[in-house]
Design a protein around this motif. Structure first.
Motif, PDB file in Angstrom:
ATOM      1  N   ALA A 146       4.731   0.748  17.308  1.00 53.11           N
ATOM      2  CA  ALA A 146       4.196   0.749  15.929  1.00 53.11           C
ATOM      3  C   ALA A 146       2.679   0.555  15.901  1.00 53.11           C
ATOM      4  CB  ALA A 146       4.860  -0.359  15.114  1.00 53.11           C
TER       5      ALA A 146
ATOM      6  N   ALA B 223      -4.328   9.376  18.036  1.00 54.91           N
ATOM      7  CA  ALA B 223      -4.850  10.754  18.087  1.00 54.91           C
ATOM      8  C   ALA B 223      -5.845  10.979  16.945  1.00 54.91           C
ATOM      9  CB  ALA B 223      -3.692  11.753  17.992  1.00 54.91           C
TER      10      ALA B 223
ATOM     11  N   ILE C 292       6.780   6.154   1.793  1.00 53.18           N
ATOM     12  CA  ILE C 292       7.607   5.646   2.903  1.00 53.18           C
ATOM     13  C   ILE C 292       6.766   4.718   3.788  1.00 53.18           C
ATOM     14  CG2 ILE C 292       7.112   7.558   4.507  1.00 53.18           C
ATOM     15  CD1 ILE C 292      10.156   7.463   5.250  1.00 53.18           C
TER      16      ILE C 292
ATOM     17  N   SER D 297       4.982  -1.331   3.677  1.00 52.46           N
ATOM     18  CA  SER D 297       5.184  -2.734   4.069  1.00 52.46           C
ATOM     19  C   SER D 297       5.130  -3.617   2.822  1.00 52.46           C
ATOM     20  CB  SER D 297       4.097  -3.183   5.052  1.00 52.46           C
ATOM     21  OG  SER D 297       4.023  -2.301   6.144  1.00 52.46           O
TER      22      SER D 297
ATOM     23  N   ILE E 249       0.539   3.545  15.597  1.00 55.16           N
ATOM     24  CA  ILE E 249       0.884   4.447  14.484  1.00 55.16           C
ATOM     25  C   ILE E 249       0.321   3.887  13.180  1.00 55.16           C
ATOM     26  CG2 ILE E 249       2.769   5.494  13.179  1.00 55.16           C
ATOM     27  CD1 ILE E 249       4.521   5.231  15.700  1.00 55.16           C
ATOM     28  N   GLN E 250       0.632   2.616  12.886  1.00 57.00           N
ATOM     29  CA  GLN E 250       0.213   2.036  11.605  1.00 57.00           C
ATOM     30  C   GLN E 250      -1.314   2.018  11.504  1.00 57.00           C
ATOM     31  OE1 GLN E 250       2.296  -1.638  12.587  1.00 57.00           O
ATOM     32  NE2 GLN E 250       0.431  -2.760  12.525  1.00 57.00           N
ATOM     33  N   GLY E 251      -1.810   2.265  10.307  1.00 59.60           N
ATOM     34  CA  GLY E 251      -3.268   2.233  10.092  1.00 59.60           C
ATOM     35  C   GLY E 251      -3.988   3.408  10.722  1.00 59.60           C
TER      36      GLY E 251
ATOM     37  N   SER F 193      -0.554  11.165   8.754  1.00 57.39           N
ATOM     38  CA  SER F 193      -1.912  11.463   9.250  1.00 57.39           C
ATOM     39  C   SER F 193      -2.600  12.424   8.291  1.00 57.39           C
ATOM     40  CB  SER F 193      -1.837  12.117  10.623  1.00 57.39           C
ATOM     41  OG  SER F 193      -1.123  11.317  11.509  1.00 57.39           O
ATOM     42  N   ASP F 194      -1.845  13.397   7.841  1.00 56.83           N
ATOM     43  CA  ASP F 194      -2.402  14.371   6.902  1.00 56.83           C
ATOM     44  C   ASP F 194      -2.177  13.849   5.479  1.00 56.83           C
ATOM     45  OD1 ASP F 194      -3.388  16.588   5.656  1.00 56.83           O
ATOM     46  OD2 ASP F 194      -1.529  17.736   5.862  1.00 56.83           O
TER      47      ASP F 194
ATOM     48  N   ASN G  11      -9.962  11.683  17.019  1.00 54.67           N
ATOM     49  CA  ASN G  11     -10.638  12.751  16.265  1.00 54.67           C
ATOM     50  C   ASN G  11     -11.855  12.188  15.530  1.00 54.67           C
ATOM     51  OD1 ASN G  11      -8.861  14.732  17.032  1.00 54.67           O
ATOM     52  ND2 ASN G  11      -7.658  14.706  15.144  1.00 54.67           N
TER      53      ASN G  11
ATOM     54  N   ILE H 216       0.849  -1.192   0.000  1.00 52.12           N
ATOM     55  CA  ILE H 216       0.000   0.000   0.000  1.00 52.12           C
ATOM     56  C   ILE H 216       0.882   1.238   0.000  1.00 52.12           C
ATOM     57  CG2 ILE H 216      -1.788   1.277   1.243  1.00 52.12           C
ATOM     58  CD1 ILE H 216      -2.603  -1.317   2.578  1.00 52.12           C
ATOM     59  N   GLY H 217       0.795   2.041  -1.039  1.00 54.30           N
ATOM     60  CA  GLY H 217       1.614   3.246  -1.159  1.00 54.30           C
ATOM     61  C   GLY H 217       0.793   4.479  -0.825  1.00 54.30           C
ATOM     62  N   MET H 218       0.611   4.712   0.468  1.00 51.47           N
ATOM     63  CA  MET H 218      -0.099   5.936   0.880  1.00 51.47           C
ATOM     64  C   MET H 218       0.870   6.928   1.502  1.00 51.47           C
ATOM     65  SD  MET H 218      -3.763   4.895   2.472  1.00 51.47           S
ATOM     66  CE  MET H 218      -4.881   3.777   1.673  1.00 51.47           C
ATOM     67  N   SER H 219       1.478   6.558   2.648  1.00 55.48           N
ATOM     68  CA  SER H 219       2.268   7.517   3.428  1.00 55.48           C
ATOM     69  C   SER H 219       3.482   8.039   2.650  1.00 55.48           C
ATOM     70  CB  SER H 219       2.766   6.848   4.711  1.00 55.48           C
ATOM     71  OG  SER H 219       1.693   6.288   5.404  1.00 55.48           O
TER      72      SER H 219
HETATM   73  C1  LIG Z   1       4.647  -0.830  11.198  1.00 60.07           C
HETATM   74  C2  LIG Z   1       4.117   0.180  10.245  1.00 60.07           C
HETATM   75  C3  LIG Z   1       3.718  -0.208   8.983  1.00 60.07           C
HETATM   76  C4  LIG Z   1       3.248   0.745   8.085  1.00 60.07           C
HETATM   77  N1  LIG Z   1       2.874   0.326   6.830  1.00 60.07           N
HETATM   78  C5  LIG Z   1       2.473   1.251   5.938  1.00 60.07           C
HETATM   79  C6  LIG Z   1       2.161   0.851   4.604  1.00 60.07           C
HETATM   80  O1  LIG Z   1       2.248  -0.328   4.250  1.00 60.07           O
HETATM   81  N2  LIG Z   1       1.775   1.796   3.722  1.00 60.07           N
HETATM   82  C7  LIG Z   1       1.660   3.110   4.068  1.00 60.07           C
HETATM   83  O2  LIG Z   1       1.275   3.906   3.228  1.00 60.07           O
HETATM   84  N3  LIG Z   1       1.960   3.527   5.321  1.00 60.07           N
HETATM   85  C8  LIG Z   1       2.359   2.625   6.264  1.00 60.07           C
HETATM   86  N4  LIG Z   1       2.690   3.035   7.524  1.00 60.07           N
HETATM   87  C9  LIG Z   1       2.690   4.461   7.831  1.00 60.07           C
HETATM   88  C10 LIG Z   1       1.541   4.922   8.740  1.00 60.07           C
HETATM   89  O3  LIG Z   1       0.312   4.868   8.081  1.00 60.07           O
HETATM   90  C11 LIG Z   1       1.894   6.340   9.204  1.00 60.07           C
HETATM   91  O4  LIG Z   1       3.092   6.263   9.954  1.00 60.07           O
HETATM   92  C12 LIG Z   1       0.783   6.943  10.036  1.00 60.07           C
HETATM   93  O5  LIG Z   1      -0.331   7.240   9.261  1.00 60.07           O
HETATM   94  C13 LIG Z   1       1.249   8.232  10.767  1.00 60.07           C
HETATM   95  O6  LIG Z   1       1.833   9.136   9.885  1.00 60.07           O
HETATM   96  P1  LIG Z   1       3.279   9.784  10.173  1.00 60.07           P
HETATM   97  O7  LIG Z   1       4.222   8.688  10.489  1.00 60.07           O
HETATM   98  O8  LIG Z   1       3.583  10.696   9.044  1.00 60.07           O
HETATM   99  O9  LIG Z   1       3.090  10.623  11.520  1.00 60.07           O
HETATM  100  P2  LIG Z   1       2.429  12.100  11.645  1.00 60.07           P
HETATM  101  O10 LIG Z   1       1.172  12.141  10.856  1.00 60.07           O
HETATM  102  O11 LIG Z   1       3.476  13.098  11.318  1.00 60.07           O
HETATM  103  O12 LIG Z   1       2.084  12.153  13.169  1.00 60.07           O
HETATM  104  C14 LIG Z   1       3.060  12.501  14.169  1.00 60.07           C
HETATM  105  C15 LIG Z   1       2.303  12.701  15.500  1.00 60.07           C
HETATM  106  O13 LIG Z   1       1.375  13.813  15.391  1.00 60.07           O
HETATM  107  C16 LIG Z   1       0.054  13.393  15.744  1.00 60.07           C
HETATM  108  N5  LIG Z   1      -0.922  14.073  14.894  1.00 60.07           N
HETATM  109  C17 LIG Z   1      -0.818  14.260  13.553  1.00 60.07           C
HETATM  110  N6  LIG Z   1      -1.914  14.911  13.101  1.00 60.07           N
HETATM  111  C18 LIG Z   1      -2.743  15.135  14.171  1.00 60.07           C
HETATM  112  C19 LIG Z   1      -4.037  15.738  14.346  1.00 60.07           C
HETATM  113  N7  LIG Z   1      -4.702  16.232  13.311  1.00 60.07           N
HETATM  114  N8  LIG Z   1      -4.569  15.754  15.602  1.00 60.07           N
HETATM  115  C20 LIG Z   1      -3.879  15.245  16.659  1.00 60.07           C
HETATM  116  N9  LIG Z   1      -2.638  14.658  16.553  1.00 60.07           N
HETATM  117  C21 LIG Z   1      -2.081  14.592  15.332  1.00 60.07           C
HETATM  118  C22 LIG Z   1       0.028  11.901  15.482  1.00 60.07           C
HETATM  119  O14 LIG Z   1      -0.942  11.260  16.289  1.00 60.07           O
HETATM  120  C23 LIG Z   1       1.457  11.469  15.872  1.00 60.07           C
HETATM  121  O15 LIG Z   1       1.521  11.298  17.267  1.00 60.07           O
HETATM  122  C24 LIG Z   1       3.151   2.105   8.452  1.00 60.07           C
HETATM  123  C25 LIG Z   1       3.559   2.507   9.735  1.00 60.07           C
HETATM  124  C26 LIG Z   1       4.038   1.558  10.619  1.00 60.07           C
HETATM  125  C27 LIG Z   1       4.467   2.016  11.989  1.00 60.07           C
END
Ligand SMILES: Cc1cc2nc3c(=O)[nH]c(=O)nc-3n(C[C@H](O)[C@H](O)[C@H](O)COP(=O)(O)OP(=O)(O)OC[C@H]3O[C@@H](n4cnc5c(N)ncnc54)[C@H](O)[C@@H]3O)c2cc1C
Length: 383
Positions: free
Chosen positions: A359, A368, A156, A159, A362-364, A133-134, A372, A124-127
């Motif tokens: 993790a 926080a 990034i 998986s 964070i994942q999925g 989160s955004d 919301n 899955i190529g989202m992040s």
């Molecule tokens: C083990 C693992 C596997 C993963 N696999 C994949 C994958 O296969 N494909 C993929 O696309 N992604 C994957 N991810 C990425 C995952 O979806 C993101 O890490 C996650 O969505 C959070 O985004 P970020 O890391 O940019 O953190 P950020 O969005 O930068 O968040 C940083 C902190 O700020 C807080 N925050 C951010 N926005 C808000 C808000 N509006 N209100 C309150 N708090 C906020 C968050 O809760 C967090 O604590 C994976 C992550 C992990 C850990």
């Protein structure tokens, strides 16, 4: 109210247990996080031969037309036994249902048979580095040129990117206008020239996610899933499916079981404090299970759970962290010894679980963000 399973459901659970006993020697079981770390295409083929991939999908697309509760029973048993299910997990859980809902008939014909046969692996190529989160802030572009889209950008935490046949990619197709608009979804063949994959090794030393770079990657317009520029609205419901599975609760189930046995075998269960700690974990686990069963039940009623899904994921993944914390405390200092260290209790699984635990929330979607969703969509509070 009747919380028991039907005789058919109990029989199905037994059928799965018999199957696992037959095909899964304990040496092949992946005790923790089997859905991320247990990558075994041959095992996925065996699951497929029983019709257990795409279990809920319509029969005309190779599925079995079974209920979401049956699927929950299946996934619960697979995780309980540490079955190496990672190769088909994303296709079965997420990409298949997305293609069923938004894909063209040609895409259904091209992809669904390969998923149910256990042959097609997805990532899955989202992040992106600046968009997690955004997600609406994503920068990877897919610009249309004639009958092709041309991809530039970076993903990034992807998986399985290094093992996948296809990436379910989210990219910006129209740069102007509000950021939630102008996003589309694509099925990208990972063998397409211009894709570079770099591994990311996590704190436990495992490699399952990656950085993925797209440099002038040309894909046919048939790779577009659903409507161009409407991807944002498709993603929202896909995430509801992603969040609510029992993998959010049972990634460390084997560890909980092993701790219980260890405490009993070493006589430490004579301590009231230890017994209370284990009882508390059991209560919380049962609560989490009820929340996940509720989500599956809603799905059987044709409701796409949204706030319920967010609540289940937040509660269950925070439970997983409390479990890892409790395991570490119950084991004392030895519990911090990593796999491979002499004297590490339970082969270092406690330390590994503790290191991996951040993790889960964070994942999925982070806790926080899920809170919301619960507040705005569940409770109707102002944004
Ligand atoms: C083990 C693992 C596997 C993963 N696999 C994949 C994958 O296969 N494909 C993929 O696309 N992604 C994957 N991810 C990425 C995952 O979806 C993101 O890490 C996650 O969505 C959070 O985004 P970020 O890391 O940019 O953190 P950020 O969005 O930068 O968040 C940083 C902190 O700020 C807080 N925050 C951010 N926005 C808000 C808000 N509006 N209100 C309150 N708090 C906020 C968050 O809760 C967090 O604590 C994976 C992550 C992990 C850990």
């Amino acid at each position: 109210m009747d919380f028991r399973f039907t005789p058919e459901q109990e029989a199905f659970r037994q059928e799965i247990r018999d199957f696992l006993q037959e095909v899964l020697p304990s040496s092949k079981a992946v005790a923790e996080d089997a859905w991320l770390l247990g990558f075994d295409r041959a095992f996925s083929k065996k699951m497929a031969s029983r019709g257990w991939i795409g279990l809920t999908w319509p029969r005309q697309y190779g599925g079995q037309g079974r209920s979401y509760l049956d699927r929950l029973i299946l996934t619960e048993e697979l995780l309980r036994h540490g079955a190496p299910v990672a190769a088909h997990w994303l296709g079965d859980r997420q990409m298949g249902p997305s293609i069923l809902r938004y894909g063209s008939e040609a895409q259904k014909a091209a992809f669904l048979p390969g998923i149910v046969s256990g042959d097609l692996v997805f990532c899955i190529g989202m992040s992106e580095p600046g968009a997690g989160s955004d997600l609406a802030g994503l920068q990877t572009r897919a610009m249309q040129q004639g009958d092709e889209f041309v991809l530039h950008g970076q993903k990034i935490w992807t998986s399985f990117a290094h093992q996948a046949d296809y990436c379910y990619l989210v990219a910006r197709t129209t740069p102007e206008g509000p950021k939630h608009k102008g996003i589309s979804e694509f099925l990208v063949d990972m063998k397409t020239p211009g894709i570079t994959i770099k591994p990311i090794v996590d704190m436990t030393g495992a490699h399952h996610f990656n950085e993925v770079f797209f440099d002038d990657v040309r894909i046919p317009q048939e790779a577009l899933v659903g409507e161009k520029d409407r991807g944002w609205y498709q993603i929202a419901s896909q995430l509801d499916y992603e969040r609510s599975g029992i993998e959010r609760l049972m990634s460390n189930y084997a560890l909980m079981d092993a701790i219980r046995r260890h405490v009993r075998d070493t006589g430490r269960d004579r301590s009231e404090v230890v017994r209370h700690r284990l009882a508390q974990l059991h209560i919380e686990f049962t609560m989490g299970k009820l929340m996940i069963y509720r989500v599956a039940w809603l799905l059987t009623q044709g409701v796409v759970p949204n706030a319920e899904s967010a609540a289940a994921k937040a509660y269950c993944t925070e439970f997983e962290q409390r479990l890892a914390q409790a395991a570490s405390e119950l084991m004392g200092g030895y519990g911090q010894l990593l796999p491979g260290s002499p004297c590490a209790p339970l082969d270092g699984r406690v330390a590994r679980a503790y290191l991996y635990a951040p993790a889960y929330t964070i994942q999925g979607g982070t806790s926080a963000i899920l809170r919301n969703i619960m507040a705005t969509r569940g409770l109707g509070l102002p944004v």
